[in-house]
Structure formats: structure tokens, C-alpha cells
Design a protein around this motif. Structure first.
Motif, PDB file in Angstrom:
ATOM      1  N   ALA A  17       0.801  -1.271  -0.004  1.00  0.00           N
ATOM      2  CA  ALA A  17      -0.127  -0.136  -0.021  1.00  0.00           C
ATOM      3  C   ALA A  17       0.712   1.289  -0.067  1.00  0.00           C
ATOM      4  O   ALA A  17       0.363   2.471  -0.583  1.00  0.00           O
ATOM      5  CB  ALA A  17      -0.899  -0.080   1.162  1.00  0.00           C
ATOM      6  N   THR A  18       1.925   1.337   0.818  1.00  0.00           N
ATOM      7  CA  THR A  18       2.924   2.296   0.975  1.00  0.00           C
ATOM      8  C   THR A  18       3.568   2.732  -0.523  1.00  0.00           C
ATOM      9  O   THR A  18       3.541   3.732  -1.021  1.00  0.00           O
ATOM     10  CB  THR A  18       3.787   2.254   2.000  1.00  0.00           C
ATOM     11  OG1 THR A  18       3.286   2.239   3.234  1.00  0.00           O
ATOM     12  CG2 THR A  18       4.844   3.514   1.845  1.00  0.00           C
ATOM     13  N   ASP A  20       2.462   1.491  -3.320  1.00  0.00           N
ATOM     14  CA  ASP A  20       1.263   2.133  -4.383  1.00  0.00           C
ATOM     15  C   ASP A  20       0.880   3.319  -4.080  1.00  0.00           C
ATOM     16  O   ASP A  20       0.923   4.223  -4.998  1.00  0.00           O
ATOM     17  CB  ASP A  20       0.128   1.192  -4.394  1.00  0.00           C
ATOM     18  CG  ASP A  20       0.235  -0.194  -4.858  1.00  0.00           C
ATOM     19  OD1 ASP A  20       1.092  -0.607  -5.496  1.00  0.00           O
ATOM     20  OD2 ASP A  20      -0.763  -1.143  -4.380  1.00  0.00           O
ATOM     21  N   THR A  21       0.832   3.864  -2.890  1.00  0.00           N
ATOM     22  CA  THR A  21       0.638   5.182  -2.492  1.00  0.00           C
ATOM     23  C   THR A  21       1.630   6.168  -3.023  1.00  0.00           C
ATOM     24  O   THR A  21       1.588   7.356  -3.624  1.00  0.00           O
ATOM     25  CB  THR A  21       0.480   5.290  -1.062  1.00  0.00           C
ATOM     26  OG1 THR A  21      -0.509   4.840  -0.670  1.00  0.00           O
ATOM     27  CG2 THR A  21       0.152   6.810  -0.551  1.00  0.00           C
ATOM     28  N   GLU A  24       1.351   6.397  -6.955  1.00  0.00           N
ATOM     29  CA  GLU A  24       0.074   7.175  -7.075  1.00  0.00           C
ATOM     30  C   GLU A  24       0.469   8.540  -7.034  1.00  0.00           C
ATOM     31  O   GLU A  24       0.058   9.524  -7.854  1.00  0.00           O
ATOM     32  CB  GLU A  24      -0.996   6.725  -6.354  1.00  0.00           C
ATOM     33  CG  GLU A  24      -2.421   7.547  -6.429  1.00  0.00           C
ATOM     34  CD  GLU A  24      -3.072   7.077  -7.862  1.00  0.00           C
ATOM     35  OE1 GLU A  24      -4.022   7.799  -8.052  1.00  0.00           O
ATOM     36  OE2 GLU A  24      -2.710   6.254  -8.472  1.00  0.00           O
ATOM     37  N   ALA A  25       1.177   8.874  -5.819  1.00  0.00           N
ATOM     38  CA  ALA A  25       1.535  10.260  -5.622  1.00  0.00           C
ATOM     39  C   ALA A  25       2.295  10.757  -6.717  1.00  0.00           C
ATOM     40  O   ALA A  25       2.273  11.997  -7.199  1.00  0.00           O
ATOM     41  CB  ALA A  25       2.110  10.473  -4.450  1.00  0.00           C
ATOM     42  N   HIS A  66       6.607   8.039   0.978  1.00  0.00           N
ATOM     43  CA  HIS A  66       6.158   6.677   0.674  1.00  0.00           C
ATOM     44  C   HIS A  66       6.932   5.823   0.230  1.00  0.00           C
ATOM     45  O   HIS A  66       7.065   5.116  -0.613  1.00  0.00           O
ATOM     46  CB  HIS A  66       4.715   6.835   0.082  1.00  0.00           C
ATOM     47  CG  HIS A  66       3.656   7.326   0.978  1.00  0.00           C
ATOM     48  ND1 HIS A  66       2.927   6.449   1.881  1.00  0.00           N
ATOM     49  CD2 HIS A  66       3.092   8.242   1.048  1.00  0.00           C
ATOM     50  CE1 HIS A  66       1.974   6.906   2.482  1.00  0.00           C
ATOM     51  NE2 HIS A  66       2.052   8.138   2.060  1.00  0.00           N
ATOM     52  N   SER A 108      -9.160  11.504  -8.431  1.00  0.00           N
ATOM     53  CA  SER A 108      -8.428  10.528  -7.458  1.00  0.00           C
ATOM     54  C   SER A 108      -7.239  11.095  -7.044  1.00  0.00           C
ATOM     55  O   SER A 108      -6.762  10.899  -5.807  1.00  0.00           O
ATOM     56  CB  SER A 108      -7.805   9.420  -8.587  1.00  0.00           C
ATOM     57  OG  SER A 108      -6.958   8.559  -8.090  1.00  0.00           O
ATOM     58  N   CYS A 109      -6.445  11.950  -7.453  1.00  0.00           N
ATOM     59  CA  CYS A 109      -5.494  12.783  -6.844  1.00  0.00           C
ATOM     60  C   CYS A 109      -5.851  13.606  -5.560  1.00  0.00           C
ATOM     61  O   CYS A 109      -5.403  13.471  -4.500  1.00  0.00           O
ATOM     62  CB  CYS A 109      -4.668  13.777  -7.703  1.00  0.00           C
ATOM     63  SG  CYS A 109      -3.626  12.679  -9.107  1.00  0.00           S
ATOM     64  N   LEU A 112      -6.354  11.377  -2.841  1.00  0.00           N
ATOM     65  CA  LEU A 112      -5.062  10.698  -2.062  1.00  0.00           C
ATOM     66  C   LEU A 112      -4.554  12.043  -1.229  1.00  0.00           C
ATOM     67  O   LEU A 112      -3.974  11.883  -0.233  1.00  0.00           O
ATOM     68  CB  LEU A 112      -4.130  10.546  -3.327  1.00  0.00           C
ATOM     69  CG  LEU A 112      -2.837   9.941  -3.017  1.00  0.00           C
ATOM     70  CD1 LEU A 112      -3.003   8.660  -2.107  1.00  0.00           C
ATOM     71  CD2 LEU A 112      -1.921   9.939  -4.182  1.00  0.00           C
ATOM     72  N   THR A 115      -6.722  12.119   2.012  1.00  0.00           N
ATOM     73  CA  THR A 115      -6.355  11.206   2.982  1.00  0.00           C
ATOM     74  C   THR A 115      -4.930  11.138   3.344  1.00  0.00           C
ATOM     75  O   THR A 115      -4.516  10.405   4.469  1.00  0.00           O
ATOM     76  CB  THR A 115      -6.518   9.550   2.452  1.00  0.00           C
ATOM     77  OG1 THR A 115      -5.391   9.505   1.306  1.00  0.00           O
ATOM     78  CG2 THR A 115      -8.126   9.441   2.031  1.00  0.00           C
ATOM     79  N   GLY A 117      -2.368  10.259   1.945  1.00  0.00           N
ATOM     80  CA  GLY A 117      -1.707   8.870   1.306  1.00  0.00           C
ATOM     81  C   GLY A 117      -1.467   8.149   2.445  1.00  0.00           C
ATOM     82  O   GLY A 117      -0.867   7.075   2.248  1.00  0.00           O
TER      83      GLY A 117
END
Length: 117
Positions: A17-18, A20-21, A24-25, A66, A108-109, A112, A115, A117
């Protein structure tokens, strides 16, 4: 066997998850860098690039926090920014598909960012 599999999942899923985050970031940083580039080169749009540039800074920092290295972040930006520039130009030109894609990506951004991230 089930206990071992559950233990492995408990350890790996947060790490995944980290990662992926972070990815994504980094992608979000590329999205907003592409937008900022187009905004900067087209002052007639009436959209100052400052907000987009601030988002690049925020998402780049999130990616680094991340586990994305500076080198990896740079590579992601080099790979993706030109495509996001083209998409942003298409949005300006009124392309509905590009507008829909930009809206989904921006949402989506935004999630993120909200939250943390």
C-alpha cells in the motif's frame, strides 16, 4: 499454513500500500506538472500555473514520504509529463474524452491528498 499466509499478508499488504501510494502520488505530481507546463506557456488561458505547481510540490513530497526516491520520481515525471501535457491541451481544445479522463484523474489525486496518502 493458513497462519503463515496470513502473517505474510499482514506484513506485505501495508508495504505494498505504501509503494502503491508513493507511485500514485508520483503520477499525480506528473499530472499537475503537465498542467502547469501548459498553463505557463499559455498565459491567455487565464489560469496561473501556481496552483498546479503547488500540487506538484505536495504530491512529490508525498511520493518521497512513501519511499519513492528522487531518482525514481524524476524518472516517473520524465515518462509521464509529456502525455499529461497532451491530455491537458486536448481538454483546452474541448475534447470530451480527455476532459472526462482529467476529471477522474484529478478526483483520484484529490482523494489521495485528502487522506494524506
Amino acid at each position: 499454513m493458513k497462519a503463515t499466509a496470513m502473517l505474510v499478508m499482514a506484513v506485505l499488504i501495508p508495504a505494498m500500500a505504501t509503494a502503491d501510494t508513493g507511485s500514485e502520488a508520483a503520477d499525480c505530481a506528473a499530472l499537475w506538472q503537465g498542467a502547469a507546463d501548459v498553463q505557463r506557456k499559455n498565459p491567455g488561458l487565464g489560469v496561473a500555473p501556481g496552483t498546479s505547481e503547488a500540487l506538484v510540490t505536495s504530491f512529490s513530497g508525498m511520493a518521497r514520504s512513501h519511499g519513492v526516491s528522487d531518482a525514481a520520481l524524476g524518472a516517473i515525471l520524465r515518462e509521464k509529463v509529456s502525455g499529461y501535457r497532451l491530455m491537458y491541451r486536448a481538454v483546452i481544445g474541448g475534447d470530451k474524452q480527455s476532459t472526462d479522463l482529467l476529471d477522474r484523474r484529478a478526483q483520484s489525486c484529490d482523494r489521495l491528498l485528502k487522506t494524506g496518502g
